[in-house]
Design an enzyme around this catalytic site. Sequence first.
Site, short mmCIF file in Angstrom:
data_model
loop_
_atom_site.label_atom_id
_atom_site.label_comp_id
_atom_site.label_asym_id
_atom_site.label_seq_id
_atom_site.Cartn_x
_atom_site.Cartn_y
_atom_site.Cartn_z
N LYS A 21 18.01 -15.86 -16.00
CA LYS A 21 17.09 -15.95 -14.86
C LYS A 21 17.26 -17.22 -14.03
O LYS A 21 16.67 -17.34 -12.97
CB LYS A 21 15.64 -15.93 -15.37
CG LYS A 21 15.23 -14.63 -15.97
CD LYS A 21 13.78 -14.67 -16.41
CE LYS A 21 13.62 -15.04 -17.87
NZ LYS A 21 14.08 -14.09 -18.86
N VAL A 72 13.88 -9.31 -15.33
CA VAL A 72 12.46 -8.98 -15.41
C VAL A 72 12.28 -7.73 -16.28
O VAL A 72 12.85 -6.68 -15.97
CB VAL A 72 11.89 -8.68 -14.00
CG1 VAL A 72 10.39 -8.41 -14.08
CG2 VAL A 72 12.18 -9.82 -13.03
N ALA A 76 13.39 -6.93 -19.27
CA ALA A 76 14.58 -6.49 -20.02
C ALA A 76 15.17 -5.22 -19.41
O ALA A 76 15.51 -5.21 -18.24
CB ALA A 76 14.23 -6.30 -21.48
N ASP A 100 8.44 -18.83 -18.53
CA ASP A 100 9.34 -17.69 -18.45
C ASP A 100 8.71 -16.56 -17.60
O ASP A 100 9.36 -15.95 -16.75
CB ASP A 100 9.59 -17.20 -19.88
CG ASP A 100 10.75 -16.25 -19.93
OD1 ASP A 100 11.85 -16.64 -19.49
OD2 ASP A 100 10.56 -15.10 -20.39
N LYS A 134 9.84 -14.85 -13.85
CA LYS A 134 9.96 -13.43 -13.55
C LYS A 134 9.14 -13.06 -12.32
O LYS A 134 9.59 -12.31 -11.44
CB LYS A 134 9.50 -12.59 -14.75
CG LYS A 134 10.39 -12.76 -15.97
CD LYS A 134 9.81 -12.03 -17.18
CE LYS A 134 10.64 -12.36 -18.42
NZ LYS A 134 10.01 -11.90 -19.65
#
Length: 815
Positions: free
Chosen positions: A580, A610, A612, A679, A683
């Site tokens: 990312k 975003v 998986a 994290d 996303k």
Amino acid sequence: MKILKFGGTSVGDAPSISAVLAIVKKSYAAGERPLVVLSAMAGVTNLLTKMAEDAAAGQSFQADLKRVEERHFAIVKELMAVKYQNPVYTKLKLFFNEIEDLLQGIYALRELSPQSKDLIVSFGERCSNFMVSKIAAQDIPEALYIDASHYVKTDSNFGQAHVNESLTDQLITALAHAHADNLLFVTGFIGSNEKGRITTLGRGGSDYTAAIFGSVLNAEAIEIWTDVNGMLTADPRIVKKAFSLPVLSYTEAMELSYFGAKVIYPPTMIPAFLKKIPIVIRNTFDPHFPGTIIQFDAGKTTLPIKGISSIAESSVINLAGSGMIGKSGFSGRLFTLLAREQINVVLITQSSSEHSITFAVNPDDALKAVKLIEMEFELELQANKLVQPTVEDNLSVLAIVGENMKKTPGMSGRLFYALGRNGINVRAIAQGSSEYNISVIINKVDLAKALNAVHDAFFAELKKTLYVFNLGTGNIGSTLFKQLEKQHEFLSEQNDVEIKVVGVSNSRKMYFDVDGINLSSWEGTLEGAGEVADLGTFIEKMKALNLPNCVFVDNTASKLPATYYEDIFKANISIVTCNKIANSGTFEQYKKLRDTARKHGVDFFYETNVGAGLPIVRVLKDLMLSGDQIIRIEAILSGTISYIFNNFKGDASFYDVVKKAQELGYTEPDPRDDLGGIDFMRKMLILARDAGHEIESEDVDLGAILPASCLAATSVEAFYAELLRENKFFEDLKERAASANKVIRYIGKLEHGKVAIALELVDENHPFYALSGSDNIISFTTERYKDRPLVVKGPGAGAEVTAAGVFADLVNVGA
Ligand code: ADP
Ligand code: ASP
Ligand code: MG
């Protein structure tokens, strides 16, 4: 009768010669009376040429001569019974003595004329035919050696002599008459002029000899036996996926061979064409394969083109100037001049304004051509009506060929798209007047890549190959390899794509194999044969290999690879990544990467950034592309946090749940990396940007889950200790939720261009209420999905689903 011509590779060693004789004997046993034409043993013509040049340069040729002699002797020894050997050795020795005398003369004079060169190389065919005829005579006493220089009469254009047809016709007819009962072994390639001096018909000219004999003798077929399964769609040494063409017209075969398909010498087609004798190209080493038949009518086919061929070495001469405008005689004068001086012009393009002419020639002829032009157009040059001609070197010509082309629109579009997408610069274009070929001039370094890319583009029924360079062999990388290995067959059958991992690197080692790394044993290969890893070198190597349809896969979580992305796009390489970092850095970088990828016509896929493997990035993109307006996006995009709050109920303490999550491997080594929300923030940032908002990470309103003291703890143990101390804080939260019949959710929201992530208590009417396990959920409220939002839900973490998402991105590259 048939002509059976066997090329150098078919008489290159003892097993090959045995294969040749098996074919000849079979035909003979079937009652046929073929005429056999043989080339020199593989490599011998080149060696003889080299010896002659060395001698003229005052260098020793003895060692090479010895090698050639020994190769012949070894074959006699192996394939002849002892009692027959001596006279054959003697005759061969006489040939070699003659060669040596000639070379000595050249050495003494330090002078090599085209005439002497032809004489010397002629021994290649003479030795091989004499030798093989004697080997054959052990079983077929009618076998007879024929030196074609007595029958093929030519002019004195040494090196590339023109045949005197009527004389040759008479002599060959008489020969056939006199030896109606013999099995003739005829030397290819050589003839003689009116004075009886040996000439040659041009490199590869044994094919032509076969056609000349075939034409005079009205053969039913001229069979050219070589080392491949006929004429293929491209040179199999460069294009691994080239396949054999069952039928070609004379014109198609001519165009393909003219533009470098070495398998047959272009002039061969003419005598055959005039008498409508089919030429069949067959494989000595696979005699049951039908090969390629070249005949008048190419027949029906669904192939858009027949093949792609190329001339690897070419120079281009540019001529420009006002002196050319409207002067209809100008190109006439130019090309008559070049023809008179035997400079072969491979390709010509002229600008529509007639202001310039560009033409390609053999590099050896380029300077001579310029000198000739300077002399012929001296006046025009002086009067500045013509600019001094310029030469560009290190170029190649690539041509696509086929009769179907003129009936099918869009052929040139397809060609240029394939070249452009792979970053191959086209220097000049020419469409043959026959419309049977389109040729382009490109840089020589791009040739192999261009041939493969264009082959993939035209033979779509074949598999397209993606060449993958994979960075990162952790959980996701290694799972991806497992999946690729498992899906290999399915992919090529159902999706017409083949994925070859040609480069792999982790932080310690890197390894390359252009033929594709075996994915069942990559670990051992990387450890055992890999070199010390270095990302810069890895990327340089990837670029230098210059492969078509190339993809860089970043399966790491580190910062460094992102700094190379722009550079990678500029090399026309697509990127697929689950990392990312690049997309969640500055907006400027985010934008630059997209602009660069677009400009170079390559793909940038990051679905796994975003959720998986869940289709989130793709859904958002489709909504945007179809003109929908995004009103709101709400999401839970942290599987770890989901798991924690889904289990934080009843008697369980927050401490217990986090501990358990860590034991199950759901968290990062430091659980705060998940619970801190960074994290998740990344996303949301990517989604907001993809939804069209110019936004930075500082703009995101990131609500905390943990009290400040937990975040401040200096170690993981200290963090856990703080969790216990803050137990009341968490119990209060749980109590508040339970008493209101609600659940705790950490939700990201995008609305009015603002992103906020916060803890919320939601009741059973909320779509996020029923989320279980470590699932992710995202809901898109848009103009179109206003009353009932579009919801995507499912497992949003884990190596299997993430690798599967990377896999799906890969399959879509170039689609
Ligand atoms: P020979 O020794 O039989 O005369 P050549 O070396 O002249 O054989 O020609 C055969 C070679 O031509 C093949 O080994 C192949 O590598 C090469 N080649 C180049 N282009 C093509 C093509 N389009 N189809 C088949 N072969 C090709
Ligand atoms: N031996 C010659 C050459 O190598 C002719 C041929 O092989 O066709 O060019
Ligand atoms: Mg040949």
